[in-house]
Every structure is written in structure tokens, then in C-alpha cells.
Design an enzyme around this catalytic site. Structure first.
Site, PDB file in Angstrom:
ATOM      1  N   ASN A  83       3.770  -8.272   2.278  1.00 26.13           N
ATOM      2  CA  ASN A  83       2.887  -8.170   1.117  1.00 26.13           C
ATOM      3  C   ASN A  83       2.557  -9.529   0.502  1.00 26.13           C
ATOM      4  O   ASN A  83       1.783  -9.594  -0.453  1.00 26.13           O
ATOM      5  CB  ASN A  83       3.528  -7.297   0.034  1.00 26.13           C
TER       6      ASN A  83
ATOM      7  N   VAL B 194      -1.315 -11.675  -2.759  1.00 30.04           N
ATOM      8  CA  VAL B 194      -0.308 -10.668  -3.095  1.00 30.04           C
ATOM      9  C   VAL B 194      -0.914  -9.293  -2.834  1.00 30.04           C
ATOM     10  O   VAL B 194      -1.886  -8.900  -3.467  1.00 30.04           O
ATOM     11  CB  VAL B 194       0.136 -10.785  -4.568  1.00 30.04           C
ATOM     12  N   CYS B 195      -0.349  -8.576  -1.876  1.00 37.56           N
ATOM     13  CA  CYS B 195      -0.891  -7.287  -1.454  1.00 37.56           C
ATOM     14  C   CYS B 195      -0.173  -6.174  -2.211  1.00 37.56           C
ATOM     15  O   CYS B 195       0.988  -5.866  -1.942  1.00 37.56           O
ATOM     16  CB  CYS B 195      -0.682  -7.141   0.048  1.00 37.56           C
ATOM     17  N   LEU B 196      -0.871  -5.563  -3.161  1.00 41.88           N
ATOM     18  CA  LEU B 196      -0.247  -4.573  -4.034  1.00 41.88           C
ATOM     19  C   LEU B 196      -1.302  -3.588  -4.516  1.00 41.88           C
ATOM     20  O   LEU B 196      -2.400  -3.987  -4.908  1.00 41.88           O
ATOM     21  CB  LEU B 196       0.402  -5.282  -5.223  1.00 41.88           C
TER      22      LEU B 196
END
Length: 473
Positions: A278, A285-287
């Protein structure tokens, strides 16, 4: 608040009346958890960790002060226009309440301060007649948790001068900031809704950030602009990120809160390390809550219910986890299998050595100006624990160095981790005792037989770098 002006006015009037009655003023202070303890015996250090009517009112005053200052800041400078929505009753209602809140806060503060001073004088008199136990100084507090929280609490939320303006009104940055171009290209127009929401977020952050010796969150916002922030998260215990310091840049776009904040990881080893499925090596930032991953609708950013604090807690608890390998899409199904366990162990070994090099060693050598004091105190207070942790990591990785499948890679990680740990020890030994802390006679090891310099291949600097898919969250 604006929809219940009469109710708030009545409560504020009640607080002012309470402040005028000497016997009722103690109700405005933190109450003792021990029924047998007198109010005057409550020392200041103990009461800081408790909530009271006086403290809540002071925070409310800070909120309205910040709110009114932010709304008029652009107008005062004459460089922007604040948009107002005449159909929104909130600005008008808050304007009516602001004077009442400010006056009541001052009255309550005066009353509680007088009572505290009287209690202190009474205690001094009692101490002159008998020997009494005093509050324990910071350096003799029993647990690491107590020491850490006491030392770091006041550092959690603060301002720092990140931007300024030249004579022509152009924005100039005084620190490295990922979203520099977005800030410079943004229009001067600032909506009242955005300013109001940012003020609310700031007040929430100032009182609610996670704080523990196992993992904490620290925030700095610009002195004049609440839309420009930096965040430092310490890696949670029992994860390959433990005790590392991970820095993020944050920008709240012009249409916030309709759009989520922009968040970028700055601790990437010069864009060479992917710390998590992530967390990309370019800082992405993978969210789901940031709308950077296609999660379920209820997980995405909601302008009415989502908050920046939720974003920070999500990064801390959903990304910086014990087994980050399984955050990769599709890998969860291999959890518990021999193959999945081996792959996860191999991934963790690389993350550990990268965390020591970039989130510990590099942070100590080149700390961010915004978090210099935080980083100094963090590593000073945790130095014994960190060295023990590193030795445990090395021992754990070495036991798999003879494994047929992952032995070569694990030996590679162990060699890198040993070198980084040896350098880390030297930096920790050079740390001076921070201001406000008392030097301790702990058993910090200067050398360890388990950390002898051994030959090995070059450092592995790209955890997960060969994986192209996005994170699970």
C-alpha cells in the site's frame, strides 16, 4: 452548535455562575479517581491526563479562535475572497456564540487558576510541617510507557513555519514538501466551509492523536495555513516497522472536504524502497478512504462523516501491520499455507532491514526540521528496546538462512540488517540526553557479540519492488 445557540448560551451562563461560587469551582477541575483524595491534593502533572469542564471550555475557545482567525486571514491580507453561503445558518450562529465562549473561558480560567494557586499554597504549608511524598520526577517513573507518554504528549500537535510569502505575495517553502506545486498553483479563493472544516480538524488532532510507546502519531501544520501539514508515525510494536519513524506530507485540496486530503509517504529511501503493498516507492499511499484504492462504497471518503484523524489511524493500523505481505491483492488466500508463510517471512526480512536503515538510522542522521525534537526524544527513550529488537530480528532471520527456498535471500537480509544495526548503535550511543529528561543509568550495550561485522552481499533496498499491483486497502 449553531443550531442550538440558546442551549449553549444557557450552559455558558451556568458555567459563569459556577465560577463565582467558591464551593463549586472544584467541579470545573479534573476530579480525583480516588474518592478519599482531596481535590487540593491533585497535582498538575496528574490532572493533565484527565478531562475537566475547564479544559473542554479552553479547547472550545481555541476552536472558535482558530475558526474566526482562519475565516478573516485571507480577507485581512486582501489577497483572496472568502465565499459565504447565505443559506448556511452556521456562520451566523457561531458569530453570536463566539463572544460568550471567549468571555466564559476567561472567567472559568481565572477562577480555576485562583483555586489551583490556593491549593498549592496550602500544600506548601503542609509540606513544611510534615514529610510528604512528592510526584515522581520523569526519570524515576516505573514503566517505559509512562516515561514515553509523559515526554511526548506535548509534542504531538504543533505548528511549524513551512511556508512564507515574498514581497510579491508568492508562496515560498522553507521545508521540502511534496505538494509544493499544487499549493503554488491553487487559487487564493478560500471557501468558508473549507476553513471551518480545517479548523475543526485541527482541534480534533490537538486532542485525539494516538499516543503510546508502541506506536504514536505526531502532526505539524503550518503557522498560517492549516491546509499544509506533515505527519510522523512511529511503527507499531510487533511489526517489521516497529520503532521506525515514517514521515508523510499532507495537503488539503481547494474542494476539501468534498475531496479527501492528499497524503504522500516521504520515507522511501530516495524512492528506492516500497515499504508495503500500500506504500509505493514514489510515496503513493493506497487506501480506500483516500480514494486511491477501489474499496467498498462505505470505505471511501465521505465529506460528511470522514475525517483526517480516520486517515491517520487507518495508515497506522491497516497498513503498518505485522504481516504486510498479505496486503497484496490475492495474497490473503495463501495465509496459513507453507508457501504463504515463507513468502511473508522473506518479505518481512527485507522490510526490517529497510526500516532500520531508512526509518531509524536516516531519521536520526537527517531528521525533518518539523520533527527534530520528536525524533531525538523517541530514539533516546526507546534506544535500549530498539537494540534488543534489532538483535531479535537478526536472530530470527538467521535461523532461516539455510532454508532451501529462501535461505539465500534471508542471508542477504541478515547481512544488511547487521550492518545497519551496527551503525545504528553508534548513533544511539552519541545521542545526548534531551532537554527536560533526566539521564538514566540504563544497561545500553556498547557492543554485542551477535552483531559482528560479517561479509555479505549488498543491501537489499527494494522490499516488494518487483510487485506491480496496487495494495489491498
Amino acid at each position: 452548535m449553531a443550531r442550538h445557540v440558546p442551549l449553549y448560551r444557557a450552559l455558558l451562563e451556568l458555567l459563569r455562575a459556577t465560577s463565582t461560587c467558591t464551593t463549586l469551582v472544584p467541579l470545573l477541575l479534573p476530579l480525583s479517581g480516588d474518592p478519599g483524595q482531596d481535590e487540593e491534593d491533585e497535582d498538575e502533572e496528574h490532572s493533565e491526563g484527565q478531562t475537566s469542564v475547564g479544559m473542554l471550555l479552553a479547547k472550545m475557545k481555541t476552536c472558535v479562535d482558530t475558526y474566526t482567525n482562519r475565516l478573516r486571514s485571507k480577507k485581512d491580507k486582501g489577497k483572496g475572497v472568502v465565499k459565504t453561503d447565505t443559506s448556511d445558518p452556521e456562520p451566523e450562529g457561531l458569530t453570536l456564540l463566539v463572544p460568550d465562549i471567549q468571555r466564559t473561558a476567561e472567567i472559568v480560567y481565572t477562577a480555576t487558576t485562583s483555586l489551583r494557586q490556593a491549593n498549592q499554597e496550602r500544600k506548601l504549608v503542609e509540606c513544611s510541617r510534615k514529610v510528604s511524598s512528592r510526584p515522581k520526577p520523569l526519570y524515576v517513573l516505573r514503566s517505559v510507557e509512562e516515561k514515553y507518554v509523559a515526554a511526548m504528549k506535548k509534542l504531538q500537535f504543533d505548528t511549524f513555519e513551512m511556508v512564507s510569502e515574498d514581497d510579491d505575495g508568492k508562496v515560498m517553502f522553507k521545508v521540502n514538501y511534496h505538494y509544493m506545486s499544487q499549493v503554488k498553483n491553487a487559487s487564493d479563493t478560500n471557501s468558508a466551509a473549507r476553513s471551518r472544516r480545517l479548523a475543526q480538524e485541527a482541534v480534533t488532532l490537538s486532542t485525539s492523536l494516538p499516543l503510546s510507546s508502541s506506536s504514536s502519531v505526531f502532526v505539524r501544520c503550518d503557522e498560517e495555513r492549516l491546509d499544509i501539514m506533515k505527519v510522523l508515525i512511529t511503527g507499531p510494536a510487533d511489526t517489521p516497522y516497529a520503532n521506525g519513524c515514517f514521515e508523510f506530507d499532507v495537503y488539503f485540496p481547494q474542494d476539501y472536504p468534498n475531496s479527501p486530503p492528499l497524503v504522500n509517504l516521504e520515507t522511501t529511501g530516495g524512492h528506492s524502497v516500497r515499504f508495503n503493498p500500500n506504500l509505493y516507492n514514489d510515496g503513493k499511499v493506497c487506501l480506500s478512504i483516500l480514494n486511491t484504492w477501489h474499496g467498498r462504497p462505505e470505505e471511501k471518503w465521505n465529506p460528511q462523516t470522514s475525517s483526517f484523524l480516520q486517515v491517520l489511524v487507518s495508515v497506522q493500523s491497516l497498513i503498518l501491520v505485522a504481516e504486510p505481505y498479505f496486503n497484496e491483492p490475492g495474497y490473503e488466500r495463501s495465509r496459513g499455507t507453507p508457501s504463504g508463510t515463507q513468502s511473508s517471512r522473506e518479505y518481512d526480512g527485507n522490510i526490517r532491514q529497510a526500516s532500520v536503515k531508512w526509518a531509524m538510522l536516516e531519521q536520526m542522521r537527517n531528521p525533518s526540521p518539523c520533527f527534530k525534537e520528536v525524533i531525538h526524544k523517541h530514539f533516546y527513550l526507546k534506544r535500549v528496546e530498539i537494540m534488543s529488537q534489532c538483535e531479535e530480528w537478526i536472530a530470527d532471520i538467521q535461523q532461516y538462512s539455510s532454508d532451501k527456498r529462501v535461505g539465500r535471500t534471508m542471508s542477504h537480509h541478515a547481512a544488511a540488517l547487521k550492518r545497519h544495526t551496527a551503525q545504528l548503535r553508534e548513533e544511539l550511543l552519541k545521542l545526548p540526553c534531551p532537554d527536560g529528561l533526566e539521564p538514566e543509568g540504563d544497561n545500553f550495550p556498547e557492543r554485542s557479540t551477535g552483531l559482528k561485522e560479517l561479509p555479505g552481499p549488498p543491501d537489499a533496498e527494494k522490499p516488494g519492488g518487483s510487485q506491480d499491483s496496487e495494495g489491498l486497502l
